[in-house]
Design an enzyme around this catalytic site. Sequence first.
Site, PDB file in Angstrom:
ATOM      1  N   ARG A 173     -10.266   1.615   6.970  1.00 35.57           N
ATOM      2  CA  ARG A 173      -9.668   0.995   5.772  1.00 35.57           C
ATOM      3  C   ARG A 173     -10.649   0.977   4.596  1.00 35.57           C
ATOM      4  NH1 ARG A 173      -4.875  -1.824   7.102  1.00 35.57           N
ATOM      5  NH2 ARG A 173      -4.828  -2.641   9.217  1.00 35.57           N
TER       6      ARG A 173
ATOM      7  N   ASP B 169       0.824  -1.217   0.000  1.00 41.41           N
ATOM      8  CA  ASP B 169       0.000   0.000   0.000  1.00 41.41           C
ATOM      9  C   ASP B 169       0.858   1.267   0.000  1.00 41.41           C
ATOM     10  OD1 ASP B 169       0.942  -0.484   2.565  1.00 41.41           O
ATOM     11  OD2 ASP B 169      -0.981  -0.256   3.571  1.00 41.41           O
TER      12      ASP B 169
ATOM     13  N   ASP C 214       7.097   4.048   3.286  1.00 42.31           N
ATOM     14  CA  ASP C 214       7.336   5.265   4.060  1.00 42.31           C
ATOM     15  C   ASP C 214       8.827   5.310   4.406  1.00 42.31           C
ATOM     16  OD1 ASP C 214       6.911   7.471   5.684  1.00 42.31           O
ATOM     17  OD2 ASP C 214       6.104   6.334   7.355  1.00 42.31           O
TER      18      ASP C 214
ATOM     19  N   ASP D 242      -5.176   2.094   7.248  1.00 41.75           N
ATOM     20  CA  ASP D 242      -5.981   2.248   8.466  1.00 41.75           C
ATOM     21  C   ASP D 242      -5.566   3.430   9.324  1.00 41.75           C
ATOM     22  OD1 ASP D 242      -3.465   1.021   9.272  1.00 41.75           O
ATOM     23  OD2 ASP D 242      -4.425   0.590  11.185  1.00 41.75           O
TER      24      ASP D 242
ATOM     25  N   PHE E  79       0.038  11.536   7.057  1.00 40.55           N
ATOM     26  CA  PHE E  79      -0.405  10.209   7.476  1.00 40.55           C
ATOM     27  C   PHE E  79      -1.719   9.959   6.741  1.00 40.55           C
ATOM     28  CE2 PHE E  79      -2.523   6.981   9.941  1.00 40.55           C
ATOM     29  CZ  PHE E  79      -1.507   6.051  10.064  1.00 40.55           C
ATOM     30  N   VAL E  80      -1.682   9.046   5.793  1.00 38.63           N
ATOM     31  CA  VAL E  80      -2.840   8.867   4.918  1.00 38.63           C
ATOM     32  C   VAL E  80      -3.698   7.682   5.378  1.00 38.63           C
ATOM     33  CG1 VAL E  80      -2.000  10.022   2.846  1.00 38.63           C
ATOM     34  CG2 VAL E  80      -1.343   7.651   3.259  1.00 38.63           C
TER      35      VAL E  80
HETATM   36  P1  5GP Z   1       7.663   1.651   6.334  1.00 39.40           P
HETATM   37  O1  5GP Z   1       8.302   0.441   6.931  1.00 39.40           O
HETATM   38  O2  5GP Z   1       7.996   1.891   4.877  1.00 39.40           O
HETATM   39  O3  5GP Z   1       7.925   2.891   7.170  1.00 39.40           O
HETATM   40  O4  5GP Z   1       6.097   1.510   6.477  1.00 39.40           O
HETATM   41  C1  5GP Z   1       5.370   0.575   5.860  1.00 39.40           C
HETATM   42  C2  5GP Z   1       4.051   0.355   6.570  1.00 39.40           C
HETATM   43  O5  5GP Z   1       3.732   1.379   7.540  1.00 39.40           O
HETATM   44  C3  5GP Z   1       2.925   0.413   5.549  1.00 39.40           C
HETATM   45  O6  5GP Z   1       2.726  -0.845   4.960  1.00 39.40           O
HETATM   46  C4  5GP Z   1       1.764   0.859   6.408  1.00 39.40           C
HETATM   47  O7  5GP Z   1       1.199  -0.273   7.044  1.00 39.40           O
HETATM   48  C5  5GP Z   1       2.373   1.752   7.463  1.00 39.40           C
HETATM   49  N1  5GP Z   1       2.296   3.167   7.065  1.00 39.40           N
HETATM   50  C6  5GP Z   1       3.302   3.972   6.665  1.00 39.40           C
HETATM   51  N2  5GP Z   1       2.843   5.206   6.374  1.00 39.40           N
HETATM   52  C7  5GP Z   1       1.502   5.179   6.589  1.00 39.40           C
HETATM   53  C8  5GP Z   1       0.460   6.147   6.433  1.00 39.40           C
HETATM   54  O8  5GP Z   1       0.642   7.309   6.025  1.00 39.40           O
HETATM   55  N3  5GP Z   1      -0.796   5.721   6.735  1.00 39.40           N
HETATM   56  C9  5GP Z   1      -1.075   4.462   7.187  1.00 39.40           C
HETATM   57  N4  5GP Z   1      -2.340   4.164   7.441  1.00 39.40           N
HETATM   58  N5  5GP Z   1      -0.107   3.516   7.327  1.00 39.40           N
HETATM   59  C10 5GP Z   1       1.155   3.873   7.021  1.00 39.40           C
END
Ligand code: 5GP
Length: 174
Positions: A165, A100, A103, A159, A152-153
Amino acid sequence: MVTRKDLAVLIDEETLQSRILELGKQIAADYEGKDLALIGILKGCFMFLADLSRAIERDCTVDFLGLSSYGAATTSSGVVKITSDLTRPIEGRDVLVVEDIIDTGLTMRYLLENLGTRRPNSVRVCTLLHKPANARCEVPIDYVGFTIEDHFVIGYGLDYAERLRNIPYIGYKP
Ligand code: 5GP
């Protein structure tokens, strides 16, 4: 507590769907003659994968990996636990990981290392959203739906503390 009434639209349904159709066409062309295995990362991918897989007019399998990240709900700790594993081996297959959002990149880095040990023929990454502002490591991303600012989307699978969701667009709390 955030409710759907608090959200502003970042990417509306029509914009999402037209970009997903483009991605599907590109992926179908790129994987011509290959043994495509789509792997969705739960739970956030469920809506995107449902639409993306229908836009890929080519035979493929669909499987899921459940991951959960330890730590606070809205930040990534980079420590990831597999909560539900693939149902089939991926040895020799051409894997496309469907996520999805990327980040910090820490989740994807862990995942690519893990999948690599299973001897696939190739592994590529498709993410609906990319938030480069928070990148903490380099991960190869082959297909990106939208590059977004540091919000934060919420919605379209993503979610807020396990809620919201089911909102059909990508929103954020302004
Ligand atoms: P990363 O390890 O790249 O920081 O984050 C990956 C996971 O963090 C994503 O699969 C998601 O579950 C969660 N995440 C990161 N940014 C967001 C956001 O802006 N909104 C939401 N709902 N989840 C996020």
